[in-house]
Write a protein that holds these residues in place. Structure first.
Motif, PDB file in Angstrom:
ATOM      1  N   GLY A  87       0.800  -1.215   0.000  1.00 32.46           N
ATOM      2  CA  GLY A  87       0.000   0.000   0.000  1.00 32.46           C
ATOM      3  C   GLY A  87       0.832   1.263   0.000  1.00 32.46           C
ATOM      4  O   GLY A  87       1.875   1.347   0.651  1.00 32.46           O
ATOM      5  N   TYR A  89      -0.175   5.186   0.645  1.00 29.45           N
ATOM      6  CA  TYR A  89      -1.242   6.121   1.012  1.00 29.45           C
ATOM      7  C   TYR A  89      -0.689   7.542   0.964  1.00 29.45           C
ATOM      8  O   TYR A  89       0.232   7.882   1.702  1.00 29.45           O
ATOM      9  CB  TYR A  89      -1.792   5.789   2.400  1.00 29.45           C
ATOM     10  N   GLY A  96      -5.418   6.420  -1.657  1.00 33.69           N
ATOM     11  CA  GLY A  96      -4.657   5.195  -1.500  1.00 33.69           C
ATOM     12  C   GLY A  96      -4.367   4.540  -2.828  1.00 33.69           C
ATOM     13  O   GLY A  96      -5.072   4.747  -3.819  1.00 33.69           O
ATOM     14  N   ILE A 181      -1.163   4.629   7.148  1.00 33.40           N
ATOM     15  CA  ILE A 181      -1.728   3.675   6.193  1.00 33.40           C
ATOM     16  C   ILE A 181      -2.533   2.583   6.894  1.00 33.40           C
ATOM     17  O   ILE A 181      -3.485   2.054   6.332  1.00 33.40           O
ATOM     18  CB  ILE A 181      -0.623   3.054   5.311  1.00 33.40           C
ATOM     19  N   ARG A 184      -6.041   4.304   7.645  1.00 29.86           N
ATOM     20  CA  ARG A 184      -6.664   5.029   6.533  1.00 29.86           C
ATOM     21  C   ARG A 184      -6.874   4.165   5.294  1.00 29.86           C
ATOM     22  O   ARG A 184      -7.739   4.451   4.488  1.00 29.86           O
ATOM     23  CB  ARG A 184      -5.820   6.249   6.166  1.00 29.86           C
ATOM     24  N   LEU A 185      -6.088   3.098   5.120  1.00 29.40           N
ATOM     25  CA  LEU A 185      -6.215   2.275   3.921  1.00 29.40           C
ATOM     26  C   LEU A 185      -6.399   0.795   4.260  1.00 29.40           C
ATOM     27  O   LEU A 185      -7.364   0.177   3.831  1.00 29.40           O
ATOM     28  CB  LEU A 185      -4.981   2.464   3.027  1.00 29.40           C
TER      29      LEU A 185
END
Length: 195
Positions: A87, A89, A96, A181, A184-185
Motif C-alpha cells: 500500500g 497512502y 490510497g 496507512i 486510513r487504507l
C-alpha cells in the motif's frame, strides 16, 4: 466458581519512556509539517498481510441468502496463488494506491510499488517542479530501517530515475499502528476481505 472463559485482552504496552522514541516521533512530526506546508507528497507505505487466493474461509460475515461453500482446510497447495498487497497512502491528497504482487515482500517489490504510484498517480497530481518526497515507513519488513537493499533500490529506481529527493522516516519498532496507512487504507481492505 467465578471463572468464566475469557480471551486475553491487549491492554499492556511497553514502557514509552525511552527518549529516542519520543525524539523519533517529534522528528516525524517536523518533517510532516514541513512537507505539508510546501504541499509536497507525503506517503505512508507498508505491506499488508499476505493472503491465499482461492476458495478459502475469511473471518467475517456477508449479507447472503446461503453461506458460501469454502474449503475445509486452508492448505497453500490448494491456493491459486498468494496475494501480496503493498500500500501507498498519499496523506496530502488522502488517496490510497495498492500494488498487488504474487511473489514475496522484497525491497525490489516495495520500490516497484512506489515507482508505480509515482508514474500513475504522483506525476499527475503534483506539479512538474515537485522534486521531494517524504516516505513514512515501519521499522521492519521490506522497507525497514536496516534493509540496505531497499535503500539502494530507492536511490536507483526512485531518486535517479525520476529526479526526486526522498526523505524516509521510520516509526520506532513496535509502533506500526501509528503509521497512517494502517487505519486510513488497510482497515478498509480488511473489512472488505472479511465480508
Amino acid at each position: 466458581m467465578g471463572y468464566p472463559l475469557r480471551v486475553n485482552s491487549e491492554q499492556c504496552e511497553a514502557s514509552s519512556t525511552h527518549p529516542d522514541r519520543d525524539q523519533q516521533f517529534a522528528y516525524i512530526a517536523v518533517q510532516r509539517a514541513a512537507f505539508s506546508v510546501a504541499k509536497l507528497p507525503i506517503l505512508s507505505i507498508d505491506t499488508k498481510k499476505k493472503e491465499l487466493v482461492g476458495n478459502f474461509k475469511n473471518a467475517g460475515q456477508a449479507w447472503v441468502r446461503e453461506p458460501t461453500a469454502v474449503n475445509v482446510h486452508d492448505f497453500p497447495s490448494d491456493a491459486v496463488g498468494r496475494a501480496v498487497p503493498y500500500g501507498v497512502y498519499d496523506i496530502t491528497t488522502n488517496r490510497g494506491f495498492i500494488y498487488l504482487g504474487t511473489s514475496g515482500d522484497t525491497p525490489a517489490f516495495a520500490t516497484e510499488a512506489i515507482a508505480a504510484w509515482w508514474q500513475t498517480e504522483g506525476q499527475a497530481v503534483y506539479p512538474a517542479g515537485t522534486d521531494h518526497l517524504l516516505l513514512l515507513a515501519d521499522a521492519g519488513g521490506s522497507n525497514g530501517c536496516r534493509v540496505r537493499a531497499w535503500k539502494e533500490r530507492l536511490q536507483v529506481q526512485i531518486c535517479d530515475r525520476f529526479g526526486l529527493t526522498v526523505t524516509v522516516c521510520h516509526y520506532p519498532t513496535g509502533c506500526s499502528k501509528w503509521n497512517p496507512i494502517e487505519r486510513r487504507l488497510f482497515s478498509h481492505i480488511s473489512c472488505n476481505w472479511a465480508g
